[in-house]
Design a protein around this motif. Structure first.
Motif, short mmCIF file in Angstrom:
data_model
loop_
_atom_site.label_atom_id
_atom_site.label_comp_id
_atom_site.label_asym_id
_atom_site.label_seq_id
_atom_site.Cartn_x
_atom_site.Cartn_y
_atom_site.Cartn_z
N TYR A 1 0.80 -1.21 0.00
CA TYR A 1 0.00 0.00 0.00
C TYR A 1 0.84 1.27 0.00
O TYR A 1 0.29 2.38 -0.08
CB TYR A 1 -0.98 0.01 1.18
N GLY A 2 2.16 1.16 0.09
CA GLY A 2 2.98 2.35 -0.05
C GLY A 2 3.92 2.58 1.11
O GLY A 2 4.01 1.80 2.05
N ASP A 3 4.64 3.71 1.04
CA ASP A 3 5.74 4.04 1.95
C ASP A 3 6.81 2.95 1.88
O ASP A 3 7.26 2.41 2.89
CB ASP A 3 5.24 4.27 3.38
N TYR A 4 7.21 2.68 0.64
CA TYR A 4 8.26 1.70 0.36
C TYR A 4 9.61 2.22 0.83
O TYR A 4 10.46 1.47 1.29
CB TYR A 4 8.28 1.43 -1.14
N ILE A 5 9.81 3.53 0.67
CA ILE A 5 10.98 4.19 1.23
C ILE A 5 10.50 5.33 2.12
O ILE A 5 9.33 5.72 2.08
CB ILE A 5 11.91 4.76 0.14
N TYR A 6 11.42 5.86 2.92
CA TYR A 6 11.18 7.11 3.65
C TYR A 6 12.27 8.08 3.25
O TYR A 6 13.42 7.70 3.05
CB TYR A 6 11.19 6.87 5.16
N GLU A 7 11.89 9.33 3.11
CA GLU A 7 12.78 10.32 2.53
C GLU A 7 13.80 10.89 3.50
O GLU A 7 14.76 11.57 3.09
CB GLU A 7 11.94 11.48 1.94
N TYR A 8 13.66 10.63 4.78
CA TYR A 8 14.47 11.30 5.80
C TYR A 8 15.95 10.94 5.70
O TYR A 8 16.33 9.87 5.21
CB TYR A 8 13.96 10.94 7.19
N GLY A 9 16.78 11.83 6.24
CA GLY A 9 18.19 11.54 6.37
C GLY A 9 18.45 10.62 7.55
O GLY A 9 17.52 10.18 8.25
N PRO A 10 19.71 10.29 7.82
CA PRO A 10 20.04 9.38 8.92
C PRO A 10 19.67 9.99 10.28
O PRO A 10 19.86 11.18 10.51
CB PRO A 10 21.55 9.19 8.79
N ARG A 11 19.14 9.13 11.14
CA ARG A 11 18.70 9.58 12.46
C ARG A 11 19.16 8.61 13.53
O ARG A 11 19.04 7.39 13.35
CB ARG A 11 17.17 9.68 12.52
N ALA A 12 19.68 9.14 14.62
CA ALA A 12 20.03 8.30 15.77
C ALA A 12 18.80 7.93 16.57
O ALA A 12 18.77 6.91 17.26
CB ALA A 12 21.04 9.02 16.65
N SER A 13 17.76 8.77 16.47
CA SER A 13 16.51 8.51 17.19
C SER A 13 15.37 9.10 16.39
O SER A 13 15.57 9.92 15.49
CB SER A 13 16.55 9.11 18.60
N ALA A 14 14.17 8.69 16.71
CA ALA A 14 12.97 9.17 16.02
C ALA A 14 11.86 9.37 17.04
O ALA A 14 11.78 8.65 18.04
CB ALA A 14 12.54 8.21 14.93
N PHE A 15 11.01 10.35 16.77
CA PHE A 15 9.88 10.63 17.66
C PHE A 15 8.66 9.86 17.19
O PHE A 15 8.32 9.87 16.00
CB PHE A 15 9.58 12.12 17.68
#
Length: 525
Positions: free
Chosen positions: A182-196
């Protein structure tokens, strides 16, 4: 399978399709001499968009997937393909050559159209003396055939940084007839040590990192897809069954619609350049037919997949033709814009195609395969009412109109993603009595990895269930769903994995629901 193909594109697409195959004979000598510096099929193989005569088979030559040139010279390369009924390839039923063109990142799309209906086939590619992994695909039955059973996997929302793709390995073992992504095959964000995590309002450490900053250019998007496709669990799912490919927002950027980013990070004319790069990369990496070839910076035709008289599954596009989100796209808000009479989700052409197709010759079961929740759910955590403005609840006029136009379609089932949780419930018009018969049932499938390990039961679940009698089930864990469709009933099994924060998570079924023909009512098994 029927598909949208605007008349204005027919000559272009016919010519392009021929050009991708016909000159391959001229390149045979060159292809045999290609000195690959490493194994060229590191991104695996895939199949998709099945019909009764065949399906698309896909691969991408990439000896060095994360390099901009993929470890290849900027020249066309001929790739041999073979199809057989046996995985041993003891007797070929189809074979040929296609061209991997540098303009398309040396991706290969071959549309098979001389196969037998309702049959399993195996396929592989050969280039430079190297053989690809073997993939498996299944053609659809003839349109009027009597079909006893269809199994469809549903999956999506696979944030690389949030967790491992263990669920895909388990889904591959189910050997479904097809997999709806259904989608969101990739995510556009850069590298992250943590996520909210907005649902839990907590921060969690990421499990693995994206390579490179937030994606903007075609090369950026290509490298991101190459990273995602390097995952062996995802490759196993692609090898196991035909994918029914959709995109949602993160294939471009969070919550985009039409030619706008809602919060205005880029003006439309600038955003269209980014969207064009994202759409080309999506096409290059998806096993989709030639009518999905990007034109004027967009892609993503809508589709119909029919399993005989049993199931008509309509794959929709809820991003490209949609009006901007209401209320400033603030989750949990509510404003008068949700009843904007000019708002659209599908756009007129797609909505008319859907209604005409389902009302003209409905199957026993009729499914909408789409991206955002159709149930009108109150999300408020306190007084008042709030909605997910990026769902159908923010577009009540086109939502109610569509439900009214589909009034005569029997056994309507909506399959959705986006929410990063399993949901099950009933769909009614926004002004309907909650005790009145539902128009459809909806199954929302959780994420493969996005959101990392879930809580199972969140603190707000009880309040959501009490405020929304149409919602029968919510579960915050990672996994996928399996739909088993038979003439006497539709069963949904919500699969979950024990963890995505380490490899090897175990699989279980947290809940199963059944729907009987003629009644849009969920029965928990």
């Amino acid at each position: 399978m029927t598909r949208m193909k605007p008349t204005s594109r027919r000559a272009l697409l016919t010519g392009l399709s021929a050009s991708l195959v016909a000159p391959a004979l001229l390149l045979r000598v060159r292809a045999q001499a290609v000195p690959f510096i490493d194994y060229p099929f590191q991104l695996g193989v895939a199949s998709g968009d099945p019909d009764a005569r065949g399906f698309v088979i896909w691969t991408r030559l990439a000896p060095r997937p994360q390099q901009a040139d993929r470890g290849l010279r900027p020249a066309p390369i001929a790739v041999r393909w073979e199809v057989a009924e046996s995985p041993a390839f003891s007797r070929l039923v189809a074979e040929g050559e296609a061209i991997a063109r540098p303009e398309l990142g040396h991706s290969v799309h071959v549309t098979l159209d001389q196969l037998q209906p309702d049959r399993v086939y195996h396929y592989r590619f050969i280039a430079g003396g190297e053989r690809s992994p073997v993939g498996r695909g299944r053609t659809l039955p003839l349109e009027g055939a009597a079909v006893a059973e269809v199994k469809i996997g549903v999956a999506g929302c696979q944030d690389w940084q949030s967790g491992y793709y263990t669920a895909f390995r388990h889904l591959a073992r189910e050997a479904p007839h097809a997999i709806f992504h259904y989608g969101d095959y990739i995510y556009e964000y850069g590298p992250r040590a943590s996520a909210f995590h907005p649902g839990l309002r907590e921060t969690f450490a990421t499990v693995r990192r994206h390579e490179g900053p937030e994606v903007m250019s075609l090369d950026d998007y290509r490298r991101r897809y190459s990273l995602i496709r390097s995952d062996l669990d995802l490759q196993a799912a692609h090898q196991a069954a035909c994918f029914l490919c959709s995109y949602d927002d993160h294939e471009v950027v969070n919550n985009w619609v039409t030619d706008q980013v809602v919060r205005g990070e880029s003006p439309p004319q600038v955003f269209r350049l980014r969207r064009a790069a994202a759409m080309q990369a999506w096409y290059e990496f998806m096993p989709v037919r030639i009518d999905a070839f990007p034109e004027a910076g967009t892609s993503g035709p809508w589709r119909s997949y029919r399993w005989g008289r049993l199931l008509d599954a309509r794959l929709l596009n809820t991003r490209l033709y949609r009006s901007p989100q209401p209320c400033g796209d603030v989750f949990g808000s509510l404003c008068a814009e949700v009843r904007d009479p000019k708002a659209e989700v599908l756009g007129k052409a797609q909505e008319d195609w859907l209604v005409q197709g389902l009302t003209h010759q409905p199957s026993t079961w009729n499914a909408l395969l789409q991206q955002v929740m159709m149930m009108n759910v109150d999300r408020a955590r306190g007084e008042g009412r709030g909605i997910n403005t990026d769902s159908w609840a923010g577009y009540l006029v086109p939502r109610d109109r569509l439900l009214q136009r589909l009034q005569g379609v029997p056994n309507l089932v909506v399959l959705t993603g986006d929410e990063h949780q399993h949901w099950a419930g009933e769909v009614r018009r926004s002004d309907a009595d909650p005790a009145s018969p539902a128009r459809a049932v909806e199954f929302v499938t959780t994420s493969i990895s996005s959101g990392s390990d879930g809580r199972g039961e969140r603190s707000e679940h009880a309040a959501v269930l009490s405020r929304n009698p149409q919602v029968k089930y919510i579960r915050d864990e990672r996994g996928y769903a399996l739909m088993t469709v038979r003439p006497d009933g539709w069963q949904t099994d919500f699969r979950v994995v024990s963890t995505v924060r380490s490899v090897g998570g175990t699989l279980s079924t947290h809940a199963s629901f059944r729907v009987l023909p003629g009644r849009a009512v969920l029965e928990r098994l």
